[in-house]
Design a protein around this motif. Structure first.
Motif, mmCIF file in Angstrom:
data_model
loop_
_atom_site.group_PDB
_atom_site.id
_atom_site.type_symbol
_atom_site.label_atom_id
_atom_site.label_comp_id
_atom_site.label_asym_id
_atom_site.label_seq_id
_atom_site.Cartn_x
_atom_site.Cartn_y
_atom_site.Cartn_z
ATOM 1 N N GLN A 1 -35.854 11.940 19.959
ATOM 2 C CA GLN A 1 -36.283 12.054 19.516
ATOM 3 C C GLN A 1 -37.402 13.404 19.330
ATOM 4 O O GLN A 1 -38.239 13.854 18.566
ATOM 5 C CB GLN A 1 -36.309 12.406 17.945
ATOM 6 C CG GLN A 1 -34.753 12.328 17.275
ATOM 7 C CD GLN A 1 -34.852 11.678 15.982
ATOM 8 O OE1 GLN A 1 -35.092 10.924 15.377
ATOM 9 N NE2 GLN A 1 -34.236 12.997 14.957
ATOM 10 N N CYS B 1 -38.764 16.712 18.995
ATOM 11 C CA CYS B 1 -39.630 16.961 17.806
ATOM 12 C C CYS B 1 -40.631 16.996 16.536
ATOM 13 O O CYS B 1 -40.956 15.830 17.231
ATOM 14 C CB CYS B 1 -38.231 16.302 16.742
ATOM 15 S SG CYS B 1 -36.075 16.306 17.399
ATOM 16 N N THR C 1 -36.230 17.995 10.970
ATOM 17 C CA THR C 1 -35.195 17.819 11.308
ATOM 18 C C THR C 1 -34.424 17.925 10.609
ATOM 19 O O THR C 1 -34.496 16.867 9.131
ATOM 20 C CB THR C 1 -36.223 16.260 12.232
ATOM 21 O OG1 THR C 1 -36.606 16.539 13.396
ATOM 22 C CG2 THR C 1 -34.734 15.958 13.138
ATOM 23 N N SER D 1 -27.975 18.007 15.651
ATOM 24 C CA SER D 1 -29.477 18.110 15.432
ATOM 25 C C SER D 1 -30.084 18.818 16.047
ATOM 26 O O SER D 1 -30.597 19.308 16.711
ATOM 27 C CB SER D 1 -29.085 16.712 16.312
ATOM 28 O OG SER D 1 -30.261 16.437 15.822
ATOM 29 N N CYS E 1 -34.421 20.871 15.219
ATOM 30 C CA CYS E 1 -35.902 20.680 14.955
ATOM 31 C C CYS E 1 -36.558 21.672 15.281
ATOM 32 O O CYS E 1 -35.840 22.097 16.721
ATOM 33 C CB CYS E 1 -36.321 18.715 15.188
ATOM 34 S SG CYS E 1 -36.296 18.554 17.499
#
Length: 179
Positions: A53, A56, A60, A76, A78
């Protein structure tokens, strides 16, 4: 005063032994999770930073959709410095866990036979209304606080952090997510 080498070594090693014993306690999950109620959109409130991640920067969210085969589709999303990112994944229930332990993979399905493409996703805290959840890994390297809303009260956040700390997570590493 003379101190034997054995006593000095024991004194130096004792904190390490005690920390190891404390860390050996298994992360506890909630008794069960109703996957149909769990499905839907969750906003990331905070996380222990992780490699997958790192791009990101805000916004998120994760969306879960229960499938008829018992697995869960995971999306997912972001915001990144360059725009937006979206990843598609799959979660599967760990047998005998009453749906409280999942394994998640964002790798192509043809790699799903490889054990290292799956990450542990254990539901450690979940309110009765299915509006606030804490998820972690048994290694305690991963931790997320998620909510159905983009923000939670300070009291809710502190309770989630305190409960994760009691489970042995290093909550000093938690970073709040900008929504």
């Amino acid at each position: 005063m003379k101190i034997s080498i054995a006593k000095a070594a024991a004194a130096m090693l004792m904190p390490l032994v005690l920390m190891t014993a404390a860390g050996a306690q298994e992360v506890k999950t909630v008794p069960s999770v109703d996957l149909k109620r769990y499905a839907g959109k969750w906003y990331e409130i905070a996380k222990i930073p992780n490699g997958f991640q790192k791009k990101c920067v805000s916004g998120t969210i994760a969306e879960y959709r229960a499938r008829s085969d018992g697995d869960i589709d995971v999306t997912s999303r972001c915001k990144t410095a360059d725009g937006n990112d979206e990843e598609q994944g799959l979660a599967r229930v760990v047998g005998g866990s009453s749906n409280a332990k999942l394994q998640v993979s964002f790798m192509p399905s043809w790699l799903s036979w490889l054990p290292w493409v799956w990450s542990d996703y254990w539901v450690t805290e979940l309110d009765a209304q299915y509006t606030l959840v804490t998820v972690g890994s048994p290694s305690r390297e991963s931790l997320w606080i998620l909510s159905r809303t983009p923000a939670i009260s300070d009291e809710q956040y502190e309770n989630a952090v305190n409960n994760a700390t009691k489970q042995g997570f290093d909550t000093a590493r938690l970073v709040k997510t900008r929504q």
